[in-house]
Design a protein around this motif. Structure first.
Motif, PDB file in Angstrom:
ATOM      1  N   ASP A   1      -2.388 -12.409 -10.250  1.00 38.97           N
ATOM      2  CA  ASP A   1      -1.844 -13.290  -9.230  1.00 38.97           C
ATOM      3  C   ASP A   1      -2.738 -13.353  -7.988  1.00 38.97           C
ATOM      4  N   GLY A   2      -3.893 -12.725  -8.049  1.00 42.07           N
ATOM      5  CA  GLY A   2      -4.845 -12.822  -6.953  1.00 42.07           C
ATOM      6  C   GLY A   2      -4.929 -11.645  -6.024  1.00 42.07           C
ATOM      7  N   TYR A   3      -4.222 -10.583  -6.329  1.00 41.93           N
ATOM      8  CA  TYR A   3      -4.285  -9.386  -5.489  1.00 41.93           C
ATOM      9  C   TYR A   3      -5.547  -8.590  -5.789  1.00 41.93           C
ATOM     10  N   GLN A   4      -6.227  -8.126  -4.740  1.00 45.60           N
ATOM     11  CA  GLN A   4      -7.286  -7.146  -4.937  1.00 45.60           C
ATOM     12  C   GLN A   4      -6.620  -5.789  -5.058  1.00 45.60           C
ATOM     13  N   PHE A   5      -6.983  -5.042  -6.087  1.00 39.91           N
ATOM     14  CA  PHE A   5      -6.338  -3.761  -6.384  1.00 39.91           C
ATOM     15  C   PHE A   5      -7.275  -2.623  -6.038  1.00 39.91           C
ATOM     16  N   VAL A   6      -6.785  -1.642  -5.255  1.00 42.54           N
ATOM     17  CA  VAL A   6      -7.582  -0.482  -4.866  1.00 42.54           C
ATOM     18  C   VAL A   6      -6.796   0.790  -5.141  1.00 42.54           C
ATOM     19  N   THR A   7      -7.524   1.883  -5.368  1.00 43.22           N
ATOM     20  CA  THR A   7      -6.865   3.122  -5.782  1.00 43.22           C
ATOM     21  C   THR A   7      -7.219   4.334  -4.926  1.00 43.22           C
TER      22      THR A   7
ATOM     23  N   LEU B   1       0.844  -1.197   0.000  1.00 44.26           N
ATOM     24  CA  LEU B   1       0.000   0.000   0.000  1.00 44.26           C
ATOM     25  C   LEU B   1       0.877   1.244   0.000  1.00 44.26           C
ATOM     26  N   GLY B   2       0.608   2.172  -0.914  1.00 46.48           N
ATOM     27  CA  GLY B   2       1.354   3.417  -0.937  1.00 46.48           C
ATOM     28  C   GLY B   2       1.116   4.200  -2.203  1.00 46.48           C
ATOM     29  N   GLY B   3       2.035   5.110  -2.485  1.00 52.25           N
ATOM     30  CA  GLY B   3       2.021   5.844  -3.741  1.00 52.25           C
ATOM     31  C   GLY B   3       2.904   5.145  -4.760  1.00 52.25           C
ATOM     32  N   GLY B   4       3.161   5.840  -5.875  1.00 57.45           N
ATOM     33  CA  GLY B   4       4.118   5.330  -6.846  1.00 57.45           C
ATOM     34  C   GLY B   4       3.551   4.457  -7.941  1.00 57.45           C
ATOM     35  N   SER B   5       2.273   4.649  -8.298  1.00 65.86           N
ATOM     36  CA  SER B   5       1.687   3.832  -9.369  1.00 65.86           C
ATOM     37  C   SER B   5       2.373   4.057 -10.707  1.00 65.86           C
ATOM     38  N   ALA B   6       3.080   5.184 -10.859  1.00 59.45           N
ATOM     39  CA  ALA B   6       3.736   5.509 -12.135  1.00 59.45           C
ATOM     40  C   ALA B   6       4.708   4.427 -12.574  1.00 59.45           C
ATOM     41  N   TYR B   7       5.288   3.699 -11.624  1.00 60.10           N
ATOM     42  CA  TYR B   7       6.278   2.673 -11.974  1.00 60.10           C
ATOM     43  C   TYR B   7       5.648   1.287 -12.134  1.00 60.10           C
ATOM     44  N   PHE B   8       4.348   1.190 -11.901  1.00 64.92           N
ATOM     45  CA  PHE B   8       3.621  -0.059 -12.132  1.00 64.92           C
ATOM     46  C   PHE B   8       2.951  -0.067 -13.498  1.00 64.92           C
ATOM     47  N   LEU B   9       2.759   1.113 -14.066  1.00 65.08           N
ATOM     48  CA  LEU B   9       2.001   1.257 -15.311  1.00 65.08           C
ATOM     49  C   LEU B   9       2.907   1.125 -16.529  1.00 65.08           C
ATOM     50  N   PRO B  10       2.451   0.474 -17.593  1.00 56.44           N
ATOM     51  CA  PRO B  10       3.279   0.335 -18.793  1.00 56.44           C
ATOM     52  C   PRO B  10       3.496   1.672 -19.497  1.00 56.44           C
ATOM     53  N   GLN B  11       4.585   1.759 -20.210  1.00 57.09           N
ATOM     54  CA  GLN B  11       4.898   2.964 -20.981  1.00 57.09           C
ATOM     55  C   GLN B  11       3.739   3.297 -21.911  1.00 57.09           C
ATOM     56  N   GLY B  12       3.420   4.565 -21.986  1.00 59.27           N
ATOM     57  CA  GLY B  12       2.322   5.000 -22.851  1.00 59.27           C
ATOM     58  C   GLY B  12       1.043   5.288 -22.106  1.00 59.27           C
ATOM     59  N   VAL B  13       0.871   4.674 -20.933  1.00 56.04           N
ATOM     60  CA  VAL B  13      -0.292   4.979 -20.099  1.00 56.04           C
ATOM     61  C   VAL B  13      -0.034   6.312 -19.402  1.00 56.04           C
ATOM     62  N   PRO B  14      -1.021   7.233 -19.402  1.00 49.68           N
ATOM     63  CA  PRO B  14      -0.814   8.536 -18.748  1.00 49.68           C
ATOM     64  C   PRO B  14      -0.324   8.378 -17.309  1.00 49.68           C
ATOM     65  N   GLY B  15       0.737   9.088 -16.999  1.00 50.46           N
ATOM     66  CA  GLY B  15       1.324   9.032 -15.669  1.00 50.46           C
ATOM     67  C   GLY B  15       2.440   8.027 -15.509  1.00 50.46           C
TER      68      GLY B  15
ATOM     69  N   LEU C   1      -3.207  -4.981  -3.051  1.00 55.99           N
ATOM     70  CA  LEU C   1      -2.331  -3.968  -3.648  1.00 55.99           C
ATOM     71  C   LEU C   1      -3.104  -2.665  -3.720  1.00 55.99           C
ATOM     72  N   GLY C   2      -2.608  -1.629  -3.068  1.00 59.29           N
ATOM     73  CA  GLY C   2      -3.235  -0.317  -3.117  1.00 59.29           C
ATOM     74  C   GLY C   2      -2.241   0.742  -3.547  1.00 59.29           C
ATOM     75  N   LEU C   3      -2.537   1.428  -4.631  1.00 61.07           N
ATOM     76  CA  LEU C   3      -1.685   2.507  -5.150  1.00 61.07           C
ATOM     77  C   LEU C   3      -2.559   3.746  -5.263  1.00 61.07           C
ATOM     78  N   PHE C   4      -2.277   4.754  -4.446  1.00 55.61           N
ATOM     79  CA  PHE C   4      -3.193   5.874  -4.253  1.00 55.61           C
ATOM     80  C   PHE C   4      -2.707   7.178  -4.877  1.00 55.61           C
ATOM     81  N   HIS C   5      -1.575   7.148  -5.544  1.00 57.18           N
ATOM     82  CA  HIS C   5      -1.000   8.360  -6.137  1.00 57.18           C
ATOM     83  C   HIS C   5       0.057   7.907  -7.140  1.00 57.18           C
ATOM     84  N   THR C   6       0.266   8.681  -8.180  1.00 60.09           N
ATOM     85  CA  THR C   6       1.344   8.342  -9.118  1.00 60.09           C
ATOM     86  C   THR C   6       2.716   8.561  -8.499  1.00 60.09           C
ATOM     87  N   GLY C   7       2.788   9.513  -7.553  1.00 60.11           N
ATOM     88  CA  GLY C   7       4.043   9.791  -6.859  1.00 60.11           C
ATOM     89  C   GLY C   7       3.885   9.611  -5.368  1.00 60.11           C
TER      90      GLY C   7
END
Length: 583
Positions: free
Chosen positions: A306-312, A276-290, A330-336
């Protein structure tokens, strides 16, 4: 480590790798004075200054061939890339018996030596769960200011302690690293998570002489040990980017903490049950905004598959743990980095308008525990209040102290959890300090416009007029007419305004045409403010970490070992002993 060619005279000298000899390129890893655990894996490496034929290199441990102690396939490198010297490497080895070990390397260059102290742990665990709560940069000044704002003072007596104060065991921690007395979050947090010291910017490795950031000698992290030896659940929570130094220390091996895209891959390798945290920018593939990735890997989809519940956001997080919690979250609440408590609850500054529904730290703690405690074998949870540090660097003490209070609310929840689950070890500390001090008060109602003359010290300080009418532990207004006077001792040039900055985080300095950092003119004409000359080199844009000791408090099984003065690596030892990881 700086390269230095041994002279003929020096080649005959026995090199003991103390601070005085740390400039030598010839080196043994783990380093001299290393103290680490039996059965914890590591990479062994010998670096020589010159090219030496393997037959002319003798490596012994306690007087016998080193391969009788370290089992593995040797890699001999005649001439390392980036260095004009030979190297011997063994990957993923361990020592099974505790004791004193002396590594001796003899070659035409002379003799090198490193002394190791290998400890073990009890065979039986006394803690089912371990919770370590880290406020990045947490200093005595942060604690003092947070206690005043959150609890208040009456006739010289604090109305109540902070939750982090109210623990039975306390110690001071030294945070220096292999290469410097003044460390950063990477190697300080890494010391907690591996039991080894490291170097600035390094995570889970000894920083060697090669330029590549991920080929350095590895130190097994506590999460990897738990995955290998136990069935415990693992959680990593932060309000910074989850790839940032402290949360990354739980899983990572790189001498460059900025390898954030790769660090996401290291999270994938270990797969903590809660992230859980910030930093979704490094989970997203190139070309996706952010996105900040340079490839098409979509780690969010990989974790979901892999079975993770994802929250934003906060709503999704709290909904996820209503009723039966998911097994993995898995929780990603900010791009940074996420926004701080004051911005989210009062000022609405920084990026709150773009990310309006970020969870509180207490939400994240509660959700993490609900997921992790489902594991019958217990759990390990590392939670970091990274914004305490993120706001201290730019000298924005108000935001930093607001997040110190928010961190203490998590400590309060953790204390209540330990009350109900006494088989839980709870450790609370930071990973390094800042030069923050409370000097007195600033009173807007004093006559005149010169804000410096409105600072009260000694008897003139009196008491600030913060109020907490809703009794939530946070001031209703973080910018009252009489507030704390808080200053940082290590800083660049800046303009002191004696005021908070509701719109966005204070920025002390900007780069000029010479490439030097000078005071940011944005604050030049704030009424009553003035220029403050820096005391740091002009290539520093912000305040820096300090070498001051950390305070660590603890309760629960094995917490009695938290006492006196300790090196930071001893926190790993206490956790490992509590969970009996040395067997």
């Amino acid at each position: 480590m700086n390269k230095h060619i041994l002279s003929a005279a020096a080649a005959a000298v026995l090199l003991s790798f103390s601070a005085a000899s740390a400039v030598q390129a010839a080196q043994i890893y783990p380093v001299d004075q290393a103290r680490f655990m039996t059965n914890a894996r590591f990479d062994f490496k010998v670096e020589l200054d010159t090219v030496v034929d393997r037959k002319n290199i003798q490596v012994q441990i306690n007087g016998q061939d080193y391969k009788k102690v370290l089992k593995g396939d040797e890699i001999y490198v005649a001439e390392e890339i980036d260095a004009k010297g030979s190297a011997i490497i063994l990957r993923d080895v361990e020592i099974k018996k505790p004791g004193k070990y002396t590594v001796t390397v003899k070659s035409p260059e002379g003799e090198l030596r490193a002394n190791w102290d290998i400890y073990t742990t009890p065979k039986k665990a006394v803690a089912k769960n371990v919770i370590i709560l880290l406020a990045d940069g947490l200093s005595v000044g942060h604690r003092t200011a947070a206690r005043i704002l959150s609890k208040g003072v009456t006739n010289g007596m604090y109305n109540a302690p902070l939750a982090m104060d109210d623990m039975p065991h306390m110690a001071l921690l030294g945070t220096s690293s292999v290469d410097t007395i003044a460390a950063d979050s990477a190697n300080t947090a890494s010391a907690y998570m591996t039991g080894h010291k490291s170097s600035v910017n390094a995570l889970g490795v000894y920083a060697d002489r090669t330029k590549a950031s991920q080929d350095d000698p590895r130190q097994e992290t506590i999460a990897e040990i738990l995955r290998r030896k136990t069935g415990k659940a693992i959680g990593v929570v932060s309000d910074a980017e989850i790839e940032d130094a402290t949360p990354a220390s739980v899983v990572s091996h790189t001498r460059r903490r900025a390898d954030k895209a790769d660090i996401v891959g290291m999270f994938w390798d270990v797969r903590p049950d809660v992230i859980l945290g910030g930093g979704s920018a490094y989970f997203l593939p190139q070309g996706v905004p952010g996105s900040k990735r340079k490839d098409q890997t979509n780690y969010i989809e990989m974790f979901k598959n892999d079975g993770y519940q994802f929250v934003t956001d906060r709503t999704e997080l709290n909904d996820a743990v209503k009723g039966k919690a998911p097994q993995k979250l898995l929780g990603l609440f900010h791009t940074g980095n996420m926004d701080g408590w004051i911005d989210r609850h009062q000022w609405k500054g920084n990026t709150v308008k773009k990310f309006p529904n970020q969870p509180d730290f207490t939400d994240s703690f509660n959700a993490a525990v609900k997921v992790l405690e489902q594991n019958k074998n217990g759990f390990f949870l590392m939670l970091e209040a990274g914004l305490v540090d993120k706001f201290s660097h730019p000298l924005d003490w108000t935001r930093s102290v607001g997040d110190t209070i928010a961190f203490d609310k998590v400590v309060e929840l953790a204390q209540k959890y330990v009350d109900k689950h006494p088989d839980t070890l709870l450790i609370v500390t930071g990973d390094h300090t800042h030069s923050i001090s409370v000097a007195g008060t600033v009173d807007d109602n004093k006559p005149g416009k010169d804000m410096r003359e409105k600072v009260g010290v000694y008897a003139e300080a009196g008491y600030p007029n913060y109020e907490d009418k809703d009794k939530d532990g946070f001031p209703d207004n973080f910018a009252p007419s009489k507030r704390l006077a808080v200053f940082f001792g290590a800083h660049p040039d800046y303009y002191e305004t004696y005021r908070p900055y509701p719109d966005k985080t204070f920025n002390p300095a900007v780069k000029n045409e010479k490439g030097e950092y000078v005071a940011d003119d944005t604050y030049k004409n704030v009424e009553g403010g003035h220029f403050v000359e820096g005391n740091l080199p002009r290539n520093e844009s912000q305040g820096v970490h300090t070498v001051d000791d950390l305070v660590v408090t603890a309760r629960g099984p094995r917490s009695e070992e938290i006492k006196g003065f300790m090196n930071s690596t001893e926190i790993f030892r206490v956790m490992a002993e509590a969970m009996a990881l040395g067997h």
